[in-house]
Structures are given as C-alpha cells and as structure tokens.
Write an enzyme that holds these catalytic residues in place. Structure first.
Site, short mmCIF file in Angstrom:
data_model
loop_
_atom_site.label_atom_id
_atom_site.label_comp_id
_atom_site.label_asym_id
_atom_site.label_seq_id
_atom_site.Cartn_x
_atom_site.Cartn_y
_atom_site.Cartn_z
N PRO A 84 98.84 -2.88 -11.15
CA PRO A 84 99.55 -4.23 -12.00
C PRO A 84 98.79 -4.98 -12.70
CG PRO A 84 100.04 -4.02 -9.50
CD PRO A 84 98.99 -2.95 -9.89
N LYS A 85 97.50 -5.15 -12.49
CA LYS A 85 96.62 -5.84 -13.43
C LYS A 85 96.29 -5.20 -14.71
CE LYS A 85 92.22 -7.19 -15.15
NZ LYS A 85 91.11 -6.21 -15.82
#
Length: 293
Positions: A222-223
C-alpha cells in the site's frame, strides 16, 4: 503558468516561476536522482537529460538546457501547468497544513517515469534516502546510458527494464546493495520487459483499481503503491504513509498511535483529491523539524 526565459544555448535564466524552490522539490523524498552542489544548486538527470538548477533570489538559473528542451520536457517534469497557489490556498484552511505549507512553500510534485519510479520505491521499502539514492545511482551507472558530465561528475540514465531483468538476483543484491529487494527488482523488471505488466495502462485507471494493479507486483504494498501513483501517475488522492507522515499525523491529528491503514484512510478522507499534496507538505515539514521523533 506564465514565465519568461532568457539565455543562450546551454544556460537559461527564468523569471516569474511561482511556487518553485529546488530544495523543497528535491529534498522531500519523491525522487532520488539529484545531487546537491556546493553552491546550493541541484544537478538532476531525468528522461535521458541532465540539468543543474539554482534558485537565485526570484530567478531560476538552469544550466544544461535550451529553451526548446525546457518547454518540451522540463516544463512538464516540474508540473508547471498546475496552479500550486490555488492548491495551497485550499489546503491552508487546515491550520496545521497552513504552517507546513509556509515551511515548504516552493514544493512541487514531479512527473516521473513510471518504471524508474516503481523500482526506486521498491528499493525505498524500510530504507533511508541516502541509501536509496546510492542504489538508484549504482543501477544507473552500471546499466544506463551516459547522459553527460557536470562539475566532474558523470551521469547516466536509468536503464530499460530488459537490462535489469537480464541480471541475476545475486548480481543485483551485491552490486547495488539492495539486500532482500534484489529478487523483487529482477522479477518486476522481467514482468515489465516481457509485457506481462503494462506500466502505461495505469494512467487511465481510477485510483482504487490502480492500487489493485500495482500491488500485484512483488515488493509493492500500500505505501509503495501510493508513492508510485502520486509521483509517476498524477494520482493526487494518494496519501502514502511513511515514518515521517505517520509521526506528523499522530502528533497533530490523532494525538495517539495509529495504524498505517488508519492514517492512510484519514489522509484520503480529510484532504480528498489534494491528499498527495498535503502528504508532501507534511512529510517535508515533519522531517526537516523532526516532529514526533
């Protein structure tokens, strides 16, 4: 943005650039292909081109570009068609962001090459900016094409995916000092080189689907996907949470420890389509002042 350019074949003086400070642009964690010179200028290579850029009062001095190459490439690279004054006015309704924006007022998001950005942010996972820069430079120096020399330093383009895909994981780990990321770098490069993954399709994909597509790549969570979408694909609703954004959000907004996903969702909800710009102002503000450390 309207601005004027004066200069000769290889040196430009630009007047009227608003919301533009090379320090705020390059030292905010969005790219890794820059070198700060002793005079405070920045030398950077992008798109197979090399420039040195200096803010001198209200002027911007550029070495290594003529007006044609500036208009055709660097204008878009520095996102000069976007009204950052309006972005800052909107975000400054938030008192915390207002202070962060005043601290990093000349920040702009760069429009970067997707493949280079994907590999760079795979390298960034659990890593520090100096080490990321060294790894990206090592890859470029080894496999990229020579672009030019400035002040005694040679610069090379970031290689095509075929070149990294052709190297073994062991070679990548040992020569570029990327540790456990070596296998991920090779596999992602292979998928792109062989057409299994299309880096161009994401431009026209909505944000949620783009996250789903990117996170099929090894090493892209996600990051990292948020960073790629923000810095290469103009998906400004992305709100990637690294250690500094986590600290500043917990310090000012949550007043307590929070999980990364909770922080991401809150950033996207609070700042909406401008979340990515908010993230960059908060990141620079937090890191430079050591907020929450």
């Amino acid at each position: 943005m309207d601005y004027t350019i004066e200069g000769s074949e290889n040196r430009l003086v630009i007047h009227g650039l608003k919301d533009f400070n090379p320090t705020h642009i390059f030292e905010n964690g969005q790219c890794f292909r820059w070198h700060k010179e002793d005079d405070g200028s920045y030398t950077t290579v992008a798109g197979g081109r090399l420039i040195n850029i200096l803010k001198d009062g209200v002027r911007i001095i550029v070495n290594g570009a003529d007006e044609k190459s500036w208009r055709e490439y660097w204008h878009n690279y520095f996102d000069l068609d976007r009204d950052y004054g309006e972005i800052k006015r909107e975000l400054s309704r938030d008192p915390i962001l207002k202070e962060a924006i005043q601290f990093g007022e000349g920040l702009r998001l760069l429009n970067q090459d997707p493949y280079e950005t994907i590999i760079s942010f795979i390298i960034s996972a659990n890593n520090q900016i100096p080490r990321i820069k060294n790894a990206v430079e090592a890859i470029s120096n080894d496999l990229g094409d020579y672009v030019g020399t400035y002040r005694g330093r040679d610069y090379y383009s970031f290689p095509e995916p075929e070149k990294l895909a052709s190297k073994s994981t062991q070679y990548i780990m040992e020569n570029y000092r990327v540790g456990f990321r070596g296998d991920r770098i090779r596999e992602v490069s292979r998928r792109i080189a062989e057409g299994e993954f299309d880096t161009l399709c994401i431009y026209d994909t909505d944000y949620g689907d783009a996250v789903d597509i990117l996170t099929t790549l090894p090493g892209v969570g996600p990051k990292v996907s948020g960073c790629i979408l923000l810095f290469a694909y103009d998906k400004s609703e992305a709100f990637p949470v690294d250690v500094w954004v986590k600290r500043v959000m917990e310090h000012f907004y949550f007043k307590r420890p929070a999980k990364r996903r909770e922080l991401e969702e809150s950033g996207e909800r609070i700042f909406g389509k401008l979340a990515g710009y908010a993230q960059q102002y908060l990141f620079y503000y937090a890191r430079e002042l050591g907020i929450g450390k």
